[in-house]
Design an enzyme around this catalytic site. Structure first.
Site, PDB file in Angstrom:
ATOM      1  N   SER A  14     -16.041 -31.377  10.287  1.00 18.00           N
ATOM      2  CA  SER A  14     -17.054 -30.487   9.747  1.00 18.00           C
ATOM      3  C   SER A  14     -16.709 -30.000   8.342  1.00 18.00           C
ATOM      4  CB  SER A  14     -17.270 -29.329  10.724  1.00 18.00           C
ATOM      5  OG  SER A  14     -18.425 -28.614  10.412  1.00 18.00           O
ATOM      6  N   ASP A  71     -26.388 -33.449  15.073  1.00 16.66           N
ATOM      7  CA  ASP A  71     -25.415 -33.054  16.100  1.00 16.66           C
ATOM      8  C   ASP A  71     -25.582 -31.600  16.537  1.00 16.66           C
ATOM      9  OD1 ASP A  71     -24.365 -31.479  14.059  1.00 16.66           O
ATOM     10  OD2 ASP A  71     -22.625 -32.736  13.710  1.00 16.66           O
ATOM     11  N   HIS A  99     -21.903 -31.220  17.777  1.00 17.40           N
ATOM     12  CA  HIS A  99     -20.988 -30.950  16.679  1.00 17.40           C
ATOM     13  C   HIS A  99     -19.545 -30.764  17.144  1.00 17.40           C
ATOM     14  CE1 HIS A  99     -20.355 -29.928  12.481  1.00 17.40           C
ATOM     15  NE2 HIS A  99     -19.680 -28.848  12.843  1.00 17.40           N
TER      16      HIS A  99
END
Length: 463
Positions: A194, A399, A424
């Site tokens: 991320s 996601d 995610h």
């Protein structure tokens, strides 16, 4: 009934204390076998909300309190220690209490801070999976023969700060040097998750020669290269709620999180890139009742290039109370200007020819894109009401947090880009992701083990 179940589970835990983590440490501490001699080191880099944070008091050397993530008393300690203000002179976010400093623990070669974010007995008791972060991936890598402190390291950081702040850049450089030297001069593979991908990209842009010297491969997972439009736009206006359902009673409230995020450079740095050629530009919409127009209701649309005016108007009265004093928290233009420069640095990043880049992104989940506040039947009067309104989203594929379009737009000559059907945070424990990692690392697990982590209902707004 619930109390009895908790007591029973606690008795079981007392008889069998943390077996799984003990085994991980045992495997990580063994001498390297002949098959591990050629193994290159791996450095795991976390994203937004993905590092344990401790509060320490300068006046009391013995004071050391985990304030993120903390399940029990989370809201109280969060507001007391993590509410902060941005210092435009230094570029750093600083605690409201001058006696407090926020640090990331370095235990277990940096892995402790990104493993289980709340390693307390209560979390283990209820197996609250939303705080199991890199845990399964660490276990998988250890089972492939990686050694903690020799070929496996972690990098956690204060995710409230800018992705290009000096402390984050020097910390990453130091970690790379350690991994390189400890492994006998082997180049490092970075696996970032991320927002960690933005931090790595900033480092590459600002320290290109160092990056080329120490890095062989960079594997990026769920990176918001061009921002996360729906989630980040809304986070600046109403905050983030990480957990829903039963677990939410133990976690930080959306409002408390909002008051921290308004002063976070890292959040501003993940706003949708205004210069990116989106297929359809993300927008914020507000159903507005205008007193100047005889109370007529109209749908006002703000494109990514003019959202700043909405942020300024909606947050003009935003404030918190700390130690009995009112602290104004409007939209911070100084942070926005800093983030604009960060975006320029990100855009100027060039991948060294010697580094192989891989991109994993999440698919098949509804991901917020456009955000709408109010409705035709229940419009917003004063725009400051937006901050207390439950938003409606329009969704795209992604996601749950990062749209595919943003995650794929790295701008590099990738060796492979692969979409995986996972959300995610779920990408960090997904078996398909693990198979890709093992292929790209040239590694294999010695004995297949069943890894099972029950999933709480989580809105993965953490980047």
């Amino acid at each position: 009934m619930l109390g009895a179940a908790l007591r029973l589970r606690l008795r079981v835990l007392r008889r069998r204390p943390r077996v799984q983590r003990h085994r991980s440490r045992s495997r990580g501490g063994r001498a390297a076998g002949a098959e591990d001699v050629g193994r290159e080191p791996v450095l795991l880099v976390s994203g937004m909300g993905g590092s344990v944070l401790h509060a320490r008091r300068r006046s009391d050397p013995k004071f050391d309190l985990r304030v993120w993530v903390r399940i029990l008393f989370a809201n109280l300690d969060f507001k007391k220690y993590l509410w902060s203000l941005y210092n435009a002179e230094t570029g750093y976010v600083e605690p409201l209490d001058d006696d407090v400093e926020i640090v990331v623990p370095e235990d277990d070669h940096g892995l402790y801070a990104i493993d289980i974010l709340d390693p307390s007995w209560f979390v283990e008791l209820l197996h609250l999976s939303m705080v199991y972060h890199f845990h399964d991936m660490i276990d998988m890598l250890i089972n492939c023969g990686y050694e903690k402190g020799t070929t496996l390291f972690g990098y956690g950081y204060d995710f409230r700060q800018s992705n290009r702040i000096d402390k984050a850049m020097s910390g990453l450089k130091s970690k790379l040097e350690t991994a390189y030297k400890t492994s006998g001069g082997k180049k490092v593979t970075i696996i970032s998750h991320s927002m960690g991908g933005l931090l790595v990209r900033c480092f590459m842009s600002m320290n290109h020669d160092v990056f080329a010297k120490y890095i062989n491969k960079w594997i990026c997972i769920a990176c918001p290269f061009q921002g996360a439009p729906g989630c980040i736009n809304d986070s600046l206006l109403t905050g983030l709620q990480f957990v829903y359902g039963f677990e939410s009673f133990f976690f930080v409230s959306r409002w408390a999180m909002h008051q921290m995020l308004v002063e976070c450079p890292s959040i501003y740095e993940m706003l949708p890139n205004m210069d990116f050629n989106w297929k359809v530009k993300p927008v914020i919409q507000v159903w507005h009742k205008s007193p100047e127009k005889d109370g007529s209701v109209e749908l006002i649309q703000y494109e990514s290039t003019d959202c700043v005016s909405l942020f300024e108007e909606a947050l003009r009265n935003n404030e918190l109370t700390y130690n009995g004093k009112k602290v104004p928290l409007p939209f911070n233009m100084a942070v926005f200007k800093w983030a604009t420069e960060t975006r320029r640095i990100l855009e100027n990043a060039e991948l060294p020819d010697t580094v192989s880049f891989y991109n994993i992104y999440g698919t098949s989940y509804e991901t917020p894109y456009d955000v709408c506040y109010g409705s035709k039947s229940s419009p917003i009067g004063d725009l400051s009401e937006v901050c207390h309104t439950v938003p409606e989203y329009t969704y795209v594929d992604g996601d749950c947090t990062v749209p595919i379009e943003s995650a794929m737009a790295d701008g590099f000559a990738a060796k492979e880009r692969v979409g995986v059907k996972a959300d995610h945070r779920g990408l960090l424990s997904d078996e398909n992701v693990f198979e890709l990692l093992k292929k790209w690392l040239g590694a294999s697990e010695k004995a297949q083990r069943r890894r099972h982590v029950s999933k709480a209902k989580v809105l993965d707004l953490s980047c």
